[in-house]
Design a protein around this motif. Structure first.
Motif, PDB file in Angstrom:
ATOM      1  N   ALA A 218       0.819  -1.208   0.000  1.00  0.00           N
ATOM      2  CA  ALA A 218       0.000   0.000   0.000  1.00  0.00           C
ATOM      3  C   ALA A 218       0.856   1.262   0.000  1.00  0.00           C
ATOM      4  CB  ALA A 218      -0.930   0.006   1.209  1.00  0.00           C
ATOM      5  N   ALA A 219       2.115   1.141   0.419  1.00  0.00           N
ATOM      6  CA  ALA A 219       2.972   2.325   0.485  1.00  0.00           C
ATOM      7  C   ALA A 219       4.429   1.910   0.594  1.00  0.00           C
ATOM      8  CB  ALA A 219       2.594   3.201   1.680  1.00  0.00           C
ATOM      9  N   ILE A 220       5.299   2.847   0.247  1.00  0.00           N
ATOM     10  CA  ILE A 220       6.733   2.711   0.475  1.00  0.00           C
ATOM     11  C   ILE A 220       7.131   3.769   1.499  1.00  0.00           C
ATOM     12  CG2 ILE A 220       9.037   2.870  -0.518  1.00  0.00           C
ATOM     13  CD1 ILE A 220       7.882   2.073  -3.199  1.00  0.00           C
ATOM     14  N   LEU A 221       7.743   3.343   2.584  1.00  0.00           N
ATOM     15  CA  LEU A 221       8.273   4.269   3.583  1.00  0.00           C
ATOM     16  C   LEU A 221       9.673   4.674   3.157  1.00  0.00           C
ATOM     17  CD1 LEU A 221       7.171   2.389   6.835  1.00  0.00           C
ATOM     18  CD2 LEU A 221       5.832   3.941   5.378  1.00  0.00           C
ATOM     19  N   GLN A 222       9.975   5.978   3.210  1.00  0.00           N
ATOM     20  CA  GLN A 222      11.268   6.477   2.761  1.00  0.00           C
ATOM     21  C   GLN A 222      11.909   7.380   3.807  1.00  0.00           C
ATOM     22  OE1 GLN A 222      11.124   6.642  -2.052  1.00  0.00           O
ATOM     23  NE2 GLN A 222      10.364   8.462  -1.016  1.00  0.00           N
ATOM     24  N   PRO A 223      12.353   6.833   4.922  1.00  0.00           N
ATOM     25  CA  PRO A 223      13.026   7.657   5.927  1.00  0.00           C
ATOM     26  C   PRO A 223      14.341   8.192   5.381  1.00  0.00           C
ATOM     27  CG  PRO A 223      13.241   5.332   6.445  1.00  0.00           C
ATOM     28  CD  PRO A 223      12.294   5.418   5.299  1.00  0.00           C
ATOM     29  N   ASP A 224      14.794   9.339   5.914  1.00  0.00           N
ATOM     30  CA  ASP A 224      16.058   9.915   5.436  1.00  0.00           C
ATOM     31  C   ASP A 224      17.112   9.991   6.525  1.00  0.00           C
ATOM     32  OD1 ASP A 224      15.232  11.998   7.015  1.00  0.00           O
ATOM     33  OD2 ASP A 224      15.419  13.540   5.469  1.00  0.00           O
ATOM     34  N   SER A 225      16.880   9.311   7.647  1.00  0.00           N
ATOM     35  CA  SER A 225      17.867   9.286   8.723  1.00  0.00           C
ATOM     36  C   SER A 225      17.660   8.027   9.549  1.00  0.00           C
ATOM     37  CB  SER A 225      17.731  10.518   9.628  1.00  0.00           C
ATOM     38  OG  SER A 225      16.505  10.461  10.356  1.00  0.00           O
TER      39      SER A 225
ATOM     40  N   LEU B 176      15.586   2.343   1.762  1.00  0.00           N
ATOM     41  CA  LEU B 176      16.741   3.061   2.316  1.00  0.00           C
ATOM     42  C   LEU B 176      17.377   3.987   1.286  1.00  0.00           C
ATOM     43  CD1 LEU B 176      17.532   2.411   5.291  1.00  0.00           C
ATOM     44  CD2 LEU B 176      16.396   0.453   4.212  1.00  0.00           C
ATOM     45  N   ARG B 177      16.715   4.203   0.151  1.00  0.00           N
ATOM     46  CA  ARG B 177      17.359   4.935  -0.939  1.00  0.00           C
ATOM     47  C   ARG B 177      17.632   6.398  -0.626  1.00  0.00           C
ATOM     48  NH1 ARG B 177      14.253   1.090  -3.421  1.00  0.00           N
ATOM     49  NH2 ARG B 177      12.354   2.331  -3.382  1.00  0.00           N
ATOM     50  N   ARG B 178      16.875   7.004   0.270  1.00  0.00           N
ATOM     51  CA  ARG B 178      17.145   8.409   0.632  1.00  0.00           C
ATOM     52  C   ARG B 178      18.332   8.525   1.584  1.00  0.00           C
ATOM     53  NH1 ARG B 178      12.144  11.319   3.014  1.00  0.00           N
ATOM     54  NH2 ARG B 178      13.407  13.194   2.637  1.00  0.00           N
ATOM     55  N   MET B 179      18.712   7.431   2.211  1.00  0.00           N
ATOM     56  CA  MET B 179      19.860   7.438   3.119  1.00  0.00           C
ATOM     57  C   MET B 179      21.108   7.093   2.313  1.00  0.00           C
ATOM     58  SD  MET B 179      18.423   5.853   6.684  1.00  0.00           S
ATOM     59  CE  MET B 179      20.047   6.117   7.406  1.00  0.00           C
ATOM     60  N   ASN B 180      21.581   8.052   1.547  1.00  0.00           N
ATOM     61  CA  ASN B 180      22.646   7.805   0.572  1.00  0.00           C
ATOM     62  C   ASN B 180      23.876   8.679   0.784  1.00  0.00           C
ATOM     63  OD1 ASN B 180      21.636  10.265  -0.186  1.00  0.00           O
ATOM     64  ND2 ASN B 180      20.920   9.623  -2.193  1.00  0.00           N
TER      65      ASN B 180
END
Length: 479
Positions: free
Chosen positions: A42-49, A93-97
């Motif tokens: 239903a969704a993808i979670l995209q945390p950045d930290s 985890l793609r935003r944690m780059n």
């Protein structure tokens, strides 16, 4: 299915950029790398930290919502594909780059889980260092995924798998707590090694958010050779000779059956056999030097290959005259999978057996598979020096419906190959992991003690079972 009230709770926690709920944006991440497994979310979670990952996992634990960690989605075994019933959310985890630090002096880099492998290579090269692990998916595979599958690649012979290259780990555990283990300690006897438990766990015990990784000096000079040999036995003899003459400068040693080379020559434009003699087996070897002192790598490799020719270990050999030719040699190896796909339907196996038994396995297992399944052809290629090869069984010539052939014959061929591997004292997964593709076979073939330990560790870390459900750990009915 997960309701909108749950999605709204994660949106309130992570903000607008932290949750992707549009079906079209989610769709590309619902299938595995090979297109064999398809899920729903239903969704993808995209945390950045790391703190946002911890908060998201804590909320998921509270709501009993399963999470499927995902990096570059390059799993070869369906390890990052969500369940088909839509019961889990993807945690990307793609935003944690970010590369948090890189120290040439300490030969250490600290980077987040979403860093793409090729970007890490570039960052290390800019500082006169390199991260000594490479594979075909380096342009999309992420560090977190490579750690979670204990990835290997073509440099394992000298530098080891990810398990040997990870000096420290930061991870979020299933209750939302943060494991702070980034310090690169050479000695640490405070009980169980949590870092090593998380490496290769395929996201079933927690979510890797960052890692301290070992770097090595940049290559000052290299030599790449192509050698024709009569059999894998001679290939292993060549490896032992090179190790004796060249020491730990042997960076890569890949063995390829001649039919695999033939597929590349037939299907990959511009590919040419590096030697004049077509032998039953071929070896691609790379020798690297970190400095320019003493005899160069080409001179040293030439001496070793001359000795191999004199002893009858090798039938023909060539050393790349320049970097372009060296890359052309390696392109043959890197094009094998593409050429196999062009050749026709096949079942691929990522297996390992003890190195001394590998030469016989490569020949005998192929012959046994072809006899057991008439019309098929079988061969292997890969990292002979670490006992890991990719063993392929190809459909009979003229097979037009690959999926139908796999549906009809796949289970029997899988069982035959895996039984043969286990009989040789080997493993059904050398570097790709178990995921969902090999879970039932692991349950069938692993010892009761092995299965008990896996399940006990999983239950201790993740009692609610919310971390990457139905991956790696066989179900009770599967063993």
């Amino acid at each position: 299915m997960i309701g909108q009230e749950v999605i709204a709770a994660f949106q309130a926690l992570l903000g607008a950029k932290g949750v992707v709920a549009d079906a079209d944006d989610i769709a590309p991440w619902l299938s595995d790398w090979r297109g064999r497994y398809h899920g729903a979310a239903a969704a993808i979670l995209q945390p950045d930290s790391t703190e946002q990952v911890a908060a998201a996992v804590a909320l998921a634990a509270k709501l009993r919502v399963p999470l499927v960690p995902q990096g570059g989605n390059t799993s070869m075994v369906g390890g990052a594909t969500p369940p088909a019933d839509g019961s889990a959310l993807i945690l990307s985890l793609r935003r944690m780059n970010r590369i948090r630090s890189l120290s040439p002096r300490d030969n250490l880099v600290i980077c987040e889980a979403g860093v793409i492998l090729s970007n890490l290579h570039d960052a290390a090269a800019a500082e006169g260092r390199r991260f000594p692990l490479s594979l075909g998916a380096k342009g999309s595979a992420t560090i977190g995924g490579l750690i979670s599958t204990n990835a290997g690649g073509t440099q394992v012979l000298r530098h080891g798998t990810m398990r040997a290259l990870v000096e420290g780990i930061e991870a979020v555990l299933p209750d939302g707590s943060i494991f702070h283990g980034l310090d690169a300690l050479k000695k640490d006897n405070r009980g169980y090694d949590i870092k090593q438990l998380l490496i290769g766990a395929e996201g079933t015990l927690g979510i890797v958010t960052a890692a301290s990784l070992r770097l090595v000096p940049a290559i000052a000079a290299r030599a790449v050779g192509w050698v024709g040999v009569p059999s894998p036995t001679q290939a292993l003899a060549l490896l032992r000779l090179c190790e004796a003459r060249l020491g730990d400068s042997v960076e890569g040693f890949e063995v390829i059956a001649d039919d695999g080379l033939g597929h590349v020559l037939s299907h990959i434009p511009g590919a040419r056999c590096p030697i004049e003699t077509r032998t039953p087996w071929h070896v691609l070897i790379e020798v690297d030097h970190g400095d320019l002192s003493g005899p160069g790598p080409a001179e040293r490799l030439e001496g070793a290959l001359a000795e191999a020719l004199e002893q009858g270990i090798a039938a023909d050999a060539a050393i790349a005259a320049n970097e372009a030719q060296a890359e052309a040699f390696w392109r043959i190896r890197e094009s094998l999978s593409e050429a196999e796909r062009a050749q026709g339907p096949a079942l691929q196996y990522d297996i390992s057996v003890p190195v001394p038994r590998m030469p016989a396995f490569m020949v005998d297992a192929a012959a046994a598979a072809e006899k057991r399944f008439p019309g098929t052809t079988a061969s292997s290629f890969g990292h002979l020096g670490d006992g890991n090869v990719h063993f392929h069984v190809r459909a009979p010539k003229g097979t037009s419906d690959g999926p139908a052939w796999i549906a009809a014959e796949g289970q029997a061929i899988n069982a035959f190959v895996h039984d043969t591997v286990v009989a040789a004292g080997g493993s059904i997964s050398a570097e790709h992991g178990i995921g969902q593709m090999k879970r039932a076979e692991l349950g069938r073939l692993a010892s009761p003690a092995h299965l008990h330990a896996l399940r006990a560790i999983k239950a201790a870390f993740d009692p609610q079972g919310i971390m990457n459900p139905d991956k790696l750990i066989p179900r009770p009915e599967e063993g």
